[in-house]
Design a protein around this motif. Structure first.
Motif, PDB file in Angstrom:
ATOM      1  N   ALA A 276      45.203  44.373  31.587  1.00  0.00           N
ATOM      2  CA  ALA A 276      44.974  44.996  32.894  1.00  0.00           C
ATOM      3  C   ALA A 276      45.486  44.106  34.023  1.00  0.00           C
ATOM      4  O   ALA A 276      46.037  44.596  35.022  1.00  0.00           O
TER       5      ALA A 276
ATOM      6  N   CYS B 163      49.159  44.607  34.198  1.00  0.00           N
ATOM      7  CA  CYS B 163      49.441  45.894  34.846  1.00  0.00           C
ATOM      8  C   CYS B 163      49.289  45.776  36.358  1.00  0.00           C
ATOM      9  O   CYS B 163      50.152  46.229  37.114  1.00  0.00           O
ATOM     10  N   ARG B 164      48.197  45.164  36.797  1.00  0.00           N
ATOM     11  CA  ARG B 164      47.961  45.009  38.236  1.00  0.00           C
ATOM     12  C   ARG B 164      49.038  44.146  38.875  1.00  0.00           C
ATOM     13  O   ARG B 164      49.514  44.439  39.985  1.00  0.00           O
TER      14      ARG B 164
ATOM     15  N   SER C 233      52.864  51.172  36.925  1.00  0.00           N
ATOM     16  CA  SER C 233      51.625  50.570  37.421  1.00  0.00           C
ATOM     17  C   SER C 233      51.044  51.393  38.564  1.00  0.00           C
ATOM     18  O   SER C 233      49.815  51.546  38.674  1.00  0.00           O
TER      19      SER C 233
ATOM     20  N   PRO D 295      44.644  54.983  34.334  1.00  0.00           N
ATOM     21  CA  PRO D 295      44.992  53.791  33.549  1.00  0.00           C
ATOM     22  C   PRO D 295      45.729  54.099  32.244  1.00  0.00           C
ATOM     23  O   PRO D 295      46.592  53.323  31.822  1.00  0.00           O
TER      24      PRO D 295
ATOM     25  N   PHE E 280      40.565  48.765  28.437  1.00  0.00           N
ATOM     26  CA  PHE E 280      41.650  48.550  29.394  1.00  0.00           C
ATOM     27  C   PHE E 280      41.373  49.298  30.695  1.00  0.00           C
ATOM     28  O   PHE E 280      41.520  48.746  31.791  1.00  0.00           O
TER      29      PHE E 280
ATOM     30  N   LEU F  21      41.054  47.630  34.396  1.00  0.00           N
ATOM     31  CA  LEU F  21      41.997  47.936  35.471  1.00  0.00           C
ATOM     32  C   LEU F  21      41.284  48.567  36.666  1.00  0.00           C
ATOM     33  O   LEU F  21      41.543  48.203  37.820  1.00  0.00           O
TER      34      LEU F  21
END
Length: 493
Positions: free
Chosen positions: A407, A410-411, A437, A444, A468, A472
């Motif tokens: 996560a 991803c961020r 993203s 998510p 996940f 996130l």
């Protein structure tokens, strides 16, 4: 005033700098190496330099090669200094410089015919590679992908290849046709089972144009597995200035690294090899335990501190290790989710190895950057993090910290840090990652299903996708520091 580096100026350099005890004229090329970058020069080239300094193995010098247009600038820089490199080793309480002279030539990059001709030279008995984790054309299951456009080109045009593997295949065929024994292919990249992966790439490329020759490669060519390790940052103006100011040498491409170095390798070299055990290389029957320990604890650890560090605008790796939340996150993740997936390693205490890694990450002199650790996540995550998630799920272990790492990646790929600072492109697939993203901020699951080359069928695993999504969503709602705090306190994210 700094002295420009060259063979003619070695005697003019300060006495404090180590210099080759051998003459360049004593060396001859026995290894052709693809991927002359910082890690190669700090690792393989340094081991050979040390061996040459003992008066051994002078017929195993390095001939460089590259397949990218961008390699031409690197070649020009090294050519101007007679293929010499200033290597600066830095530890917390000490540092020192030496001149590495184990390279004797660097073929014109992307000149396929010149490279193939050198590969066919019987003097070349080892071909080695350091072409990054993403250079082996692997899919989400770590299987060689013969449909990649670059590989497909080489399959259709075997006499004019563009990839490393196409050139290796052409070189092997030229040797066979000339009656010369095949060279050993030695991967020096940071990937699991790197010899096997390289074999699959070479054989898979050959099979596209000549299935019988591909079978010949399987039977006749050696691909030893190895584990390589040395933290080696990218070179910037900072390093060039330090080399000039502190060591008195003007080097267009110096290499700075830590003092620690390790190389564990299978002893499978039909045409012989340098006596590398004389300079500390460990030859073993099975590299896998060493490799898995390193990939999971060191490379997994790098990923764990990289993305929270990037989101919190931390520049250097040692500064991330000084951040109490990031340091504690790494410790908890390693103890609870990395180490349970590491089987016993011969003559090694994994808990002591973890302490060694912490000390190496905390080295304030090396100047390793968080941005370097964040680089190329789309190729590194499926090698260093995703396998750990799969293994943890299979054994019924915790994946909370691993899902949080995914996560955080991803961020990070949203393209801004928590302060709003723009994160410059840092992945070959950056535009796609940023767009995915952005979609994942509201959904998510889009991140997992949108990156099949990273997650594969793991995207459909309910336990992982749930963990996940929770991580996130929490990062977007509460921020990195708050989420790390919750994780450390075993609170639901």
């Amino acid at each position: 005033m700094a002295t420009p580096l060259s063979l003619n100026t070695l005697d003019q350099l300060p006495e404090t700098i180590g210099k080759p005890s051998y003459a360049r004229s004593d060396l001859s090329g026995g290894i052709l190496h693809f991927g002359v970058g910082n890690f190669h020069r700090a690792h393989q080239a340094t081991y050979l330099h040390q061996l040459f300094n003992q008066g051994k193995g002078h017929d195993w010098a390095i001939v460089g090669a590259g397949v990218m247009e961008g390699d031409k600038r690197a070649r020009d820089v090294l050519a101007a200094q007679d293929w010499l490199t200033t290597l600066v080793e830095q530890e917390k309480d000490s540092s020192g410089a030496q001149i590495i002279g184990s390279m004797v030539d660097y073929l014109e990059p992307a000149n396929a015919q010149a490279i193939i001709a050198k590969l066919a030279d019987p003097a070349i008995r080892i071909v080695s590679t350091t072409i990054t984790e993403g250079g082996y054309f692997l899919d989400a299951t770590d299987t060689f992908d013969p449909t990649h456009p670059a590989i497909a080109h080489d399959g259709e045009n075997p006499d004019t290849p563009k990839t490393v593997f196409g050139m290796i295949v052409a070189g092997l065929k030229a040797r066979r046709d000339a009656g010369h024994a095949p060279f050993t292919i030695m991967c020096c990249d940071n990937i699991p089972h790197n010899g096997n992966v390289t074999r699959n790439a070479v054989v898979g490329t050959a099979r596209l144009s000549d299935r019988d020759f591909a079978d010949w490669i399987v039977t006749n060519v050696a691909f030893p597995n190895s584990m390589v390790d040395r933290i080696t940052p990218a070179t910037s103006d900072r390093e060039r200035q330090i080399a000039a100011d502190e060591y008195g040498v003007q080097d267009g491409w110096p290499v700075f690294c830590e003092g620690f170095i390790q190389w564990v390798m299978e002893d499978n070299f039909p045409l012989g090899r340098p006596e590398l055990e004389a300079v500390g290389v460990e030859f073993v029957e099975d590299v896998a335990p060493f490799e898995l320990m390193k990939l999971r604890i060191l490379n997994g650890g790098h990923a764990a501190i990289a993305y929270p560090g990037g989101l919190l605008d931390i520049h250097f790796v040692h500064e991330a290790m000084e951040h109490p939340l990031i340091n504690a996150y790494l410790a908890k993740l390693t103890a609870e989710e990395f180490l349970p997936g590491v089987p016993p390693v011969p003559n090694t205490d994994t808990s002591e190895y973890q302490k060694l890694i912490d000390r190496r990450f905390s080295n304030p002199k090396i100047g390793d950057t968080i941005r370097r650790l964040c680089l190329d996540g789309s190729n590194r995550q499926p090698k260093f993090i995703v396998p750990q998630i799969r293994d943890a799920l299979a054994r019924g272990g915790s994946i909370t910290g691993l899902a949080l790492e995914s996560a955080l990646w991803c961020r990070y790929c949203y393209g801004t840090s928590e302060s709003g600072a723009v994160i410059e492109p840092n992945d070959p697939n950056w535009d796609m990652l940023v767009a995915t993203s952005a979609k994942a901020k509201d959904d998510p699951q889009t991140w997992l299903t949108g990156l099949p080359a990273v997650y594969g069928d793991l995207a459909q695993n309910e336990a992982f996708s749930t963990a996940f999504a929770a991580a996130l969503n929490a990062l977007w709602t509460d921020g990195t520091a708050a989420v790390l705090t919750k994780y450390l306190e075993d609170q639901p994210l």
